[in-house]
Design a protein around this motif. Structure first.
Motif, mmCIF file in Angstrom:
data_model
loop_
_atom_site.group_PDB
_atom_site.id
_atom_site.type_symbol
_atom_site.label_atom_id
_atom_site.label_comp_id
_atom_site.label_asym_id
_atom_site.label_seq_id
_atom_site.Cartn_x
_atom_site.Cartn_y
_atom_site.Cartn_z
ATOM 1 N N GLN A 146 -21.109 62.492 89.163
ATOM 2 C CA GLN A 146 -21.599 61.502 90.209
ATOM 3 C C GLN A 146 -20.356 61.550 91.502
ATOM 4 N N ALA A 147 -19.162 61.393 91.009
ATOM 5 C CA ALA A 147 -18.067 61.519 91.897
ATOM 6 C C ALA A 147 -18.273 62.895 92.764
ATOM 7 N N LEU A 148 -18.438 63.945 91.935
ATOM 8 C CA LEU A 148 -18.455 65.293 92.510
ATOM 9 C C LEU A 148 -19.690 65.350 93.476
ATOM 10 N N ILE A 149 -21.018 64.848 92.929
ATOM 11 C CA ILE A 149 -22.047 64.745 93.765
ATOM 12 C C ILE A 149 -21.638 64.199 95.158
ATOM 13 N N ASN A 150 -21.074 63.094 95.131
ATOM 14 C CA ASN A 150 -20.557 62.218 96.210
ATOM 15 C C ASN A 150 -19.954 62.909 97.142
ATOM 16 N N ASP A 151 -18.930 63.841 96.752
ATOM 17 C CA ASP A 151 -18.076 64.824 97.487
ATOM 18 C C ASP A 151 -19.048 65.842 98.212
ATOM 19 N N ARG A 152 -19.997 66.337 97.607
ATOM 20 C CA ARG A 152 -20.813 67.380 97.850
ATOM 21 C C ARG A 152 -21.505 66.829 99.288
ATOM 22 N N PRO A 170 -24.026 76.274 86.367
ATOM 23 C CA PRO A 170 -24.244 74.891 87.355
ATOM 24 C C PRO A 170 -25.014 73.753 86.291
ATOM 25 N N VAL A 171 -24.667 72.613 86.479
ATOM 26 C CA VAL A 171 -25.190 71.343 85.921
ATOM 27 C C VAL A 171 -26.217 70.865 86.833
ATOM 28 N N VAL A 172 -25.765 70.740 88.218
ATOM 29 C CA VAL A 172 -26.661 69.865 89.232
ATOM 30 C C VAL A 172 -26.243 70.679 90.521
ATOM 31 N N TYR A 173 -27.288 70.631 91.573
ATOM 32 C CA TYR A 173 -27.603 71.261 92.734
ATOM 33 C C TYR A 173 -27.658 70.002 93.735
ATOM 34 N N VAL A 174 -26.776 70.016 94.715
ATOM 35 C CA VAL A 174 -26.812 68.981 95.706
ATOM 36 C C VAL A 174 -26.919 69.625 97.154
ATOM 37 N N ASN A 175 -28.204 69.748 97.679
ATOM 38 C CA ASN A 175 -28.735 70.376 98.831
ATOM 39 C C ASN A 175 -28.247 72.028 98.609
ATOM 40 N N ASP A 176 -28.734 72.310 97.580
ATOM 41 C CA ASP A 176 -28.659 73.802 97.033
ATOM 42 C C ASP A 176 -27.092 74.191 96.697
ATOM 43 N N ARG A 177 -26.079 73.255 96.586
ATOM 44 C CA ARG A 177 -24.707 73.548 96.367
ATOM 45 C C ARG A 177 -24.408 73.137 94.955
ATOM 46 N N TYR A 180 -21.259 67.790 103.128
ATOM 47 C CA TYR A 180 -22.657 68.327 103.664
ATOM 48 C C TYR A 180 -22.542 67.412 105.093
ATOM 49 N N ALA A 181 -22.237 66.276 105.047
ATOM 50 C CA ALA A 181 -22.402 65.573 106.272
ATOM 51 C C ALA A 181 -21.450 65.996 107.311
ATOM 52 N N ALA A 182 -20.188 66.166 106.837
ATOM 53 C CA ALA A 182 -19.232 66.896 107.807
ATOM 54 C C ALA A 182 -19.574 68.230 108.313
ATOM 55 N N GLU A 183 -20.027 68.992 107.641
ATOM 56 C CA GLU A 183 -20.765 70.293 108.159
ATOM 57 C C GLU A 183 -21.945 70.169 109.163
ATOM 58 N N GLN A 184 -22.643 69.102 108.864
ATOM 59 C CA GLN A 184 -23.781 68.760 109.840
ATOM 60 C C GLN A 184 -23.330 68.297 111.202
ATOM 61 N N MET A 185 -22.066 67.759 111.140
ATOM 62 C CA MET A 185 -21.441 67.072 112.440
ATOM 63 C C MET A 185 -20.354 68.001 112.968
ATOM 64 N N GLY A 186 -20.322 69.292 112.252
ATOM 65 C CA GLY A 186 -19.193 70.316 112.732
ATOM 66 C C GLY A 186 -17.885 69.894 112.665
ATOM 67 N N ILE A 187 -17.720 69.264 111.500
ATOM 68 C CA ILE A 187 -16.019 68.723 111.266
ATOM 69 C C ILE A 187 -15.649 69.591 110.092
ATOM 70 N N ALA A 188 -14.363 70.054 110.121
ATOM 71 C CA ALA A 188 -13.800 70.759 109.445
ATOM 72 C C ALA A 188 -12.250 70.646 109.260
ATOM 73 N N THR A 189 -11.519 70.851 108.258
ATOM 74 C CA THR A 189 -10.242 70.467 108.065
ATOM 75 C C THR A 189 -9.391 71.865 108.640
ATOM 76 N N THR A 190 -8.253 71.491 109.350
ATOM 77 C CA THR A 190 -7.633 72.654 109.589
ATOM 78 C C THR A 190 -6.537 72.808 108.278
ATOM 79 N N GLU A 191 -5.749 73.874 108.446
ATOM 80 C CA GLU A 191 -4.858 74.417 107.363
ATOM 81 C C GLU A 191 -3.380 73.226 107.622
ATOM 82 N N GLU A 192 -3.232 72.820 108.650
ATOM 83 C CA GLU A 192 -2.381 71.994 108.869
ATOM 84 C C GLU A 192 -2.757 70.462 108.671
#
Length: 422
Positions: free
Chosen positions: A65-71, A30-37, A75-87
Motif C-alpha cells: 500500500q505504501a508503494l501504491i501511494n508513492d506511485r 508485477p504484483v499490482v499496476y497503478v495507472n499502468d505502472r 503520478y500527480a507530480a507528473e500531471q502537474m509537471g513537477i520533477a526533482t532536479t539532481e541537486e
C-alpha cells in the motif's frame, strides 16, 4: 506526508545486519499496476527491508500500500509537471540521512549492508520530495489559519497539563541475527491486536525477554526527564491505554504500553484575565431592569443611550486586581452575561465581555493596550517562554491542515486511479 522515527532508532536499525531475502520464483514479477505502472515483488521486498531499518516495518500488504501511494504521488507530480532536479534530490537524501546522524553516502552504504539497494532509498525520497511540491502548489494556497484558531490552540495548550511522569509497561522481543523480521512481525501483530492492559500484560509474560516480564511488563512511575530524549516524544504521543509502534534497537524490538500519565499546569495557567463593563446606577432595581434587556457588552451602549454611555467603564484586568464584590459576581458569569452588585443604595450593573487565561492574553500582547496600569496581569504571567510563540502555533496549525488536505487529495487520487492485479 512522511514520518520519521528519532535518529537513534534509525541508527540502531541500520546495523542489525542484512535481513534474510524473501523466497520468490520471480522477484521482478508485477504484483499490482497503478495507472499502468507496475509494483514488483522485488520492490516490495526491498521496501520492507528499508522500512525495517527505519523501525516502521509492516506486513507485505502494508508495504504494498505504501508503494501504491508513492506511485500515486509520482503520478500527480507528473500531471502537474513537477520533477526533482539532481541537486534537489541530493539535498533530500542528505536531509533524510542527517536524521540518523549520517551523510547520504554513509547512509546508503549502511543500507547496502542491510541488503537495501540504493535506488530504493532514492525512490522513497523522490516520492516525498515531489509530493511536498504537489501539496505546496495545489493545496497550500487554499489553507488559512485565523487568529481565533491560534487563540483556541494556545488556550488548549494552556489548559492541558504538561506531562512530567509516565506509568508504562514494556515488552522486549529478542531479535538475534537472522531473526529480525520474525521479531518485527510478532511485535507488529501484538501492537495491532492489543486493546487493553491485560492483553499487553499477557503478551509480555509470553514473549518479553525483559526482567519485567513476570509482572506483565509493568514498570513503576518514571520521570519523563529521566528517559532518553529520543524516547520522550514516542511516549508523549500516546494516550493512556495505547500501545506504541514497534521500536527497533540493537538486538531487539520494543513495545510500550502507556498505563497512565501525570502532569501539572504551566505556572500561571489558572490565572485569568477578564474583560468586563460596569455601570454605576442609583438602585439595584434600575440595574436589574437594564440587565434584563442587555444581551452583551456592545448591547449595553444601545440600552442605556448616548447620554449614559460615557459613564460605562470597560476594563481588562487579572482576577486579583478586580474589586472583590465585582470579582465574585463575575466568577459565576458566562461571556455576554449580566449581573448586579448591590451596595444598599447604589448598584453596579456588571457585564462580562470575555474571560481567558492570563498566559493567552500575554502571548497575544494585547493586555498592555487595554488594561489599566498595575492591574496585576504581568504578575499572573511568570515567563514569556511558558508557551510557544503565536507564529510557531500558526505554523503547526497550518502544517496540520496541510497534512489533512494532502491525505484527502491522496485518497482522491486513489479513488480515481486504475489499480489492477496482473
Amino acid at each position: 506526508m512522511r514520518h520519521f522515527l528519532p535518529g537513534f532508532a534509525l541508527a540502531a536499525g541500520l546495523f542489525l545486519g542484512a535481513i534474510a531475502p524473501a523466497v520468490a520464483q520471480n522477484p521482478f514479477e508485477p504484483v499490482v499496476y497503478v495507472n499502468d505502472r507496475a509494483v514488483t515483488r522485488y520492490e516490495i521486498a526491498q521496501r520492507a527491508r528499508f522500512m525495517q531499518v527505519l523501525g516502521t516495518a509492516g506486513d507485505d500488504a502494508t508495504v504494498e500500500q505504501a508503494l501504491i501511494n508513492d506511485r500515486l504521488r509520482l503520478y500527480a507530480a507528473e500531471q502537474m509537471g513537477i520533477a526533482t532536479t539532481e541537486e534537489g534530490m541530493q539535498t533530500g537524501l542528505e536531509e533524510f540521512a542527517s536524521r540518523a546522524g549520517m551523510s547520504a553516502a554513509e547512509f546508503t552504504e549502511a543500507l547496502g549492508q542491510a541488503g537495501v539497494e540504493p535506488q530504493i532509498f532514492r525512490d522513497y525520497v523522490e516520492a516525498g520530495l515531489v509530493w511536498r511540491a504537489v501539496v505546496r502548489q495545489r493545496l497550500t494556497a487554499q489553507i488559512t489559519v485565523s487568529d481565533a484558531e491560534v487563540d483556541q490552540e494556545l488556550k488548549r495548550q494552556i489548559e492541558t497539563p504538561v506531562i512530567s511522569r509516565v506509568l508504562v509497561s514494556e515488552l522486549v522481543i529478542p531479535a538475534p541475527p537472522g531473526q529480525e523480521q520474525a521479531a518485527m512481525n510478532r511485535a507488529s501483530s501484538i501492537a495491532a491486536s492489543v486493546t487493553s492492559e491485560a492483553q499487553f500484560a499477557a503478551a509480555a509474560r509470553q514473549y518479553s525477554a525483559a526482567g519485567s516480564a513476570g509482572a506483565g511488563g509493568r514498570l513503576n512511575w518514571v520521570d519523563l526527564e529521566n528517559l532518553p530524549p529520543s524516547l520522550r516524544p514516542i511516549l508523549l504521543s500516546l494516550s493512556p491505554g495505547q500501545v506504541s509502534q514497534p521500536l527497533t534497537v540493537q538486538g531487539a524490538v520494543i513495545l510500550f504500553f502507556l498505563r497512565d500519565e501525570q502532569g501539572t499546569l504551566r505556572p500561571g495557567a489558572r490565572e485569568q484575565v477578564l474583560d468586563y463593563m460596569t455601570l454605576r446606577l442609583a438602585s439595584a432595581a434600575e440595574a436589574a431592569q437594564i440587565a434584563a434587556r442587555t444581551l452583551g457588552c456592545d448591547d449595553l451602549y444601545v440600552e442605556v443611550g448616548p447620554e449614559v454611555a460615557p459613564m460605562i467603564t470597560r476594563q481588562t484586568q487579572s482576577q486579583n486586581a478586580i474589586p472583590t464584590l465585582i470579582a465574585t459576581q463575575l466568577a459565576s458569569m458566562d461571556d455576554g452575561e449580566t449581573g448586579v452588585v448591590s451596595y444598599g443604595g447604589a448598584a453596579d450593573l456588571v457585564v462580562l465581555c470575555s474571560r481567558e487565561p492570563a498566559l493567552l492574553a500575554e502571548a497575544r500582547q494585547e493586555v498592555a493596550t487595554t488594561a489599566l496600569p498595575d492591574d496585576g496581569v504581568e504578575a499572573a504571567v511568570p515567563a514569556a517562554d511558558a508557551l510557544p510563540s503565536r507564529d510557531l502555533v500558526r505554523d503547526e496549525l497550518f502544517n496540520r491542515k496541510a497534512s489533512l488536505a494532502a491525505d484527502a487529495y491522496l485518497a482522491e487520487l486513489r479513488a480515481n486511479a486504475v489499480i489492477r492485479r496482473p
